[in-house]
Design a protein around this motif. Structure first.
Motif, mmCIF file in Angstrom:
data_model
loop_
_atom_site.group_PDB
_atom_site.id
_atom_site.type_symbol
_atom_site.label_atom_id
_atom_site.label_comp_id
_atom_site.label_asym_id
_atom_site.label_seq_id
_atom_site.Cartn_x
_atom_site.Cartn_y
_atom_site.Cartn_z
ATOM 1 N N LEU A 91 30.483 -19.442 -45.438
ATOM 2 C CA LEU A 91 31.506 -20.409 -44.851
ATOM 3 C C LEU A 91 32.740 -19.648 -44.102
ATOM 4 C CD1 LEU A 91 32.045 -22.701 -47.975
ATOM 5 C CD2 LEU A 91 31.272 -23.500 -45.816
ATOM 6 N N ALA A 92 33.401 -18.482 -44.603
ATOM 7 C CA ALA A 92 33.960 -17.705 -43.604
ATOM 8 C C ALA A 92 33.424 -17.045 -42.463
ATOM 9 C CB ALA A 92 34.429 -16.604 -44.903
ATOM 10 N N ASN A 93 32.006 -16.710 -42.367
ATOM 11 C CA ASN A 93 31.730 -16.281 -41.523
ATOM 12 C C ASN A 93 31.191 -17.273 -40.273
ATOM 13 O OD1 ASN A 93 32.031 -13.589 -42.458
ATOM 14 N ND2 ASN A 93 30.123 -13.449 -43.372
ATOM 15 N N ASP A 94 30.226 -18.377 -40.806
ATOM 16 C CA ASP A 94 29.761 -19.084 -39.759
ATOM 17 C C ASP A 94 29.941 -20.734 -40.289
ATOM 18 O OD1 ASP A 94 28.469 -20.326 -37.811
ATOM 19 O OD2 ASP A 94 26.602 -19.212 -38.128
ATOM 20 N N ALA A 95 31.120 -21.210 -40.195
ATOM 21 C CA ALA A 95 31.246 -22.416 -40.649
ATOM 22 C C ALA A 95 30.454 -23.610 -40.059
ATOM 23 C CB ALA A 95 32.754 -22.815 -40.756
ATOM 24 N N ASP A 96 30.385 -23.496 -38.704
ATOM 25 C CA ASP A 96 29.640 -24.522 -38.042
ATOM 26 C C ASP A 96 28.084 -24.546 -38.509
ATOM 27 O OD1 ASP A 96 31.595 -25.298 -36.433
ATOM 28 O OD2 ASP A 96 30.984 -23.966 -34.859
ATOM 29 N N ALA A 97 27.435 -23.455 -38.881
ATOM 30 C CA ALA A 97 26.023 -23.414 -39.327
ATOM 31 C C ALA A 97 26.126 -23.876 -40.777
ATOM 32 C CB ALA A 97 25.567 -22.054 -39.348
ATOM 33 N N GLU A 98 26.954 -23.734 -41.520
ATOM 34 C CA GLU A 98 27.294 -24.475 -42.756
ATOM 35 C C GLU A 98 27.436 -26.160 -42.863
ATOM 36 O OE1 GLU A 98 26.700 -22.919 -45.884
ATOM 37 O OE2 GLU A 98 25.867 -21.511 -44.198
ATOM 38 N N ILE A 99 27.948 -26.653 -41.676
ATOM 39 C CA ILE A 99 28.091 -28.170 -41.391
ATOM 40 C C ILE A 99 26.906 -28.616 -41.247
ATOM 41 C CG2 ILE A 99 28.995 -29.860 -39.944
ATOM 42 C CD1 ILE A 99 31.589 -28.089 -39.577
ATOM 43 N N GLU A 100 25.932 -27.892 -40.203
ATOM 44 C CA GLU A 100 24.755 -28.381 -39.954
ATOM 45 C C GLU A 100 23.872 -28.323 -41.073
ATOM 46 O OE1 GLU A 100 23.387 -25.867 -36.709
ATOM 47 O OE2 GLU A 100 24.731 -26.558 -35.434
ATOM 48 N N GLU A 101 23.924 -27.228 -42.058
ATOM 49 C CA GLU A 101 23.183 -27.125 -43.053
ATOM 50 C C GLU A 101 23.516 -28.193 -44.194
ATOM 51 O OE1 GLU A 101 21.829 -23.383 -46.305
ATOM 52 O OE2 GLU A 101 24.038 -23.824 -45.632
ATOM 53 N N LEU A 102 24.636 -28.591 -44.331
ATOM 54 C CA LEU A 102 24.989 -29.634 -45.271
ATOM 55 C C LEU A 102 24.521 -31.147 -44.619
ATOM 56 C CD1 LEU A 102 26.512 -29.787 -47.967
ATOM 57 C CD2 LEU A 102 28.555 -30.318 -46.734
ATOM 58 N N ALA A 103 24.680 -31.457 -43.126
ATOM 59 C CA ALA A 103 24.160 -32.486 -42.744
ATOM 60 C C ALA A 103 22.902 -32.584 -42.872
ATOM 61 C CB ALA A 103 24.610 -32.600 -41.189
ATOM 62 N N GLY A 104 22.123 -31.532 -42.759
ATOM 63 C CA GLY A 104 20.427 -31.694 -43.059
ATOM 64 C C GLY A 104 20.222 -32.018 -44.315
ATOM 65 N N ILE A 105 20.810 -31.696 -45.125
ATOM 66 C CA ILE A 105 20.895 -32.112 -46.717
ATOM 67 C C ILE A 105 20.999 -33.572 -46.865
ATOM 68 C CG2 ILE A 105 21.553 -31.904 -49.152
ATOM 69 C CD1 ILE A 105 22.276 -29.017 -48.565
ATOM 70 N N TYR A 106 22.068 -34.240 -46.015
ATOM 71 C CA TYR A 106 22.439 -35.646 -46.440
ATOM 72 C C TYR A 106 21.277 -36.242 -45.352
ATOM 73 C CZ TYR A 106 26.588 -33.800 -48.178
ATOM 74 O OH TYR A 106 27.689 -33.314 -48.762
ATOM 75 N N MET A 107 20.777 -35.932 -44.481
ATOM 76 C CA MET A 107 19.624 -36.413 -43.523
ATOM 77 C C MET A 107 18.391 -36.573 -44.343
ATOM 78 S SD MET A 107 20.403 -34.744 -39.801
ATOM 79 C CE MET A 107 18.732 -35.327 -39.266
ATOM 80 N N GLY A 108 18.196 -35.448 -45.321
ATOM 81 C CA GLY A 108 16.848 -35.388 -45.981
ATOM 82 C C GLY A 108 17.009 -36.668 -47.338
ATOM 83 N N ARG A 109 18.289 -36.927 -47.335
ATOM 84 C CA ARG A 109 18.474 -38.049 -48.487
ATOM 85 C C ARG A 109 18.632 -39.314 -47.779
ATOM 86 N NH1 ARG A 109 23.293 -35.024 -51.866
ATOM 87 N NH2 ARG A 109 22.130 -33.118 -52.625
ATOM 88 N N GLY A 110 18.419 -39.390 -46.374
ATOM 89 C CA GLY A 110 18.450 -40.756 -45.720
ATOM 90 C C GLY A 110 19.274 -40.843 -44.873
ATOM 91 N N LEU A 111 20.328 -40.201 -44.513
ATOM 92 C CA LEU A 111 21.503 -40.642 -43.747
ATOM 93 C C LEU A 111 20.826 -40.395 -42.311
ATOM 94 C CD1 LEU A 111 24.643 -39.456 -45.318
ATOM 95 C CD2 LEU A 111 23.607 -41.733 -45.371
ATOM 96 N N ASP A 112 21.174 -41.082 -41.121
ATOM 97 C CA ASP A 112 21.170 -40.696 -39.838
ATOM 98 C C ASP A 112 21.967 -39.459 -39.631
ATOM 99 O OD1 ASP A 112 23.535 -41.586 -38.371
ATOM 100 O OD2 ASP A 112 23.152 -43.385 -39.546
ATOM 101 N N ALA A 113 21.561 -38.972 -38.087
ATOM 102 C CA ALA A 113 22.123 -37.677 -38.138
ATOM 103 C C ALA A 113 23.563 -37.850 -37.670
ATOM 104 C CB ALA A 113 21.465 -37.001 -36.694
ATOM 105 N N ALA A 114 24.140 -38.884 -37.190
ATOM 106 C CA ALA A 114 25.422 -39.166 -36.689
ATOM 107 C C ALA A 114 26.253 -39.407 -38.020
ATOM 108 C CB ALA A 114 25.686 -40.448 -35.903
#
Length: 233
Positions: A91-114
């Motif tokens: 999180l300290a080194n690459d917060a943007d990548a962590e946002i994408e990783e978390l968003a990918g988890i939620y997409m896998g649970r059924g949310l759309d990308a936005a």
């Protein structure tokens, strides 16, 4: 402005940490101590010798349970801490990548990308490390390892479980000691299974049958071994 009324709920999963240790400790206390008593009694030992052996088994078993639970749950805690430390570094080194990783988890649970992106950003703005610990690692305040709690619970419940077959020695005649301890212990195990199932919201009959059958097998085996050793000596 609409106000949300949150209905508080108490979920059974919150009990999983202490309930597992409690049921395992009490079950081991009954089964191991009863098996030890029956095995020694089957070797034609006197009631006083059987009581001494059972008491020693109670003390040794309680300490063993406490140590084993503490070591195993501490290992789990060490693993959790290592994963959380790695997440903190990421999180300290690459917060943007962590946002994408978390968003990918939620997409896998059924949310759309936005929507997933919005949710990920809002949760990370509130508690970034907590969001990743919970949704990426599966670590939460409910399931996190608690070594001391597990050790104390196991030792206490083992002692209580072991005390039940020990008490039977005091009241049962020596000539029927093995049968009395076996019958009493199977009843105790059935009650333990029912109590554990009730606390965990599971099937009472299935839980009672499970612990009773395994307890009967353990006691039967030790009785056979004790009888063979007693005959050989």
């Amino acid at each position: 402005m609409t106000r949300l009324h949150i209905h508080p709920e108490r979920h059974l999963v919150a009990r999983i940490g202490w309930l597992r240790a409690a049921v395992m400790g009490a079950n081991d206390g009954i089964v191991s101590t009863a098996s030890l008593i029956i095995g020694v009694a089957a070797a034609s030992a006197q009631s006083a010798d059987v009581l001494i052996a059972g008491t020693a088994g109670l003390v040794a078993g309680a300490m063993s349970m406490a140590a084993g639970e503490y070591v195993s749950v501490s290992s789990q805690q060490d693993t959790e801490n290592a994963d959380i430390a790695r997440e903190r570094s990421e999180l300290a080194n690459d917060a943007d990548a962590e946002i994408e990783e978390l968003a990918g988890i939620y997409m896998g649970r059924g949310l759309d990308a936005a929507t997933a992106d919005v949710v990920a950003r809002q949760l990370m703005a509130h508690d970034a490390l907590g969001a990743h610990a919970r949704d990426e690692l599966g670590i939460s305040s409910v399931t996190t390892a608690r070594p001391v709690q597990a050790a104390l619970t196991s030792a206490a419940t083992f002692s209580m479980g072991a005390a039940l077959p020990l008490a039977t020695i005091v009241v049962a005649p020596h000539e029927s000691l093995s049968i009395a301890v076996a019958v009493a212990s199977l009843v105790f195990l059935a009650l333990l299974g029912a109590i554990g199932a009730r606390a965990g919201g599971a099937s009472i009959w299935r839980a009672s049958a499970r612990v009773t059958v395994w307890g009967a097998i353990a006691m039967g085996l030790t009785a056979g071994i004790g009888r063979m050793v007693g005959a050989a000596l």
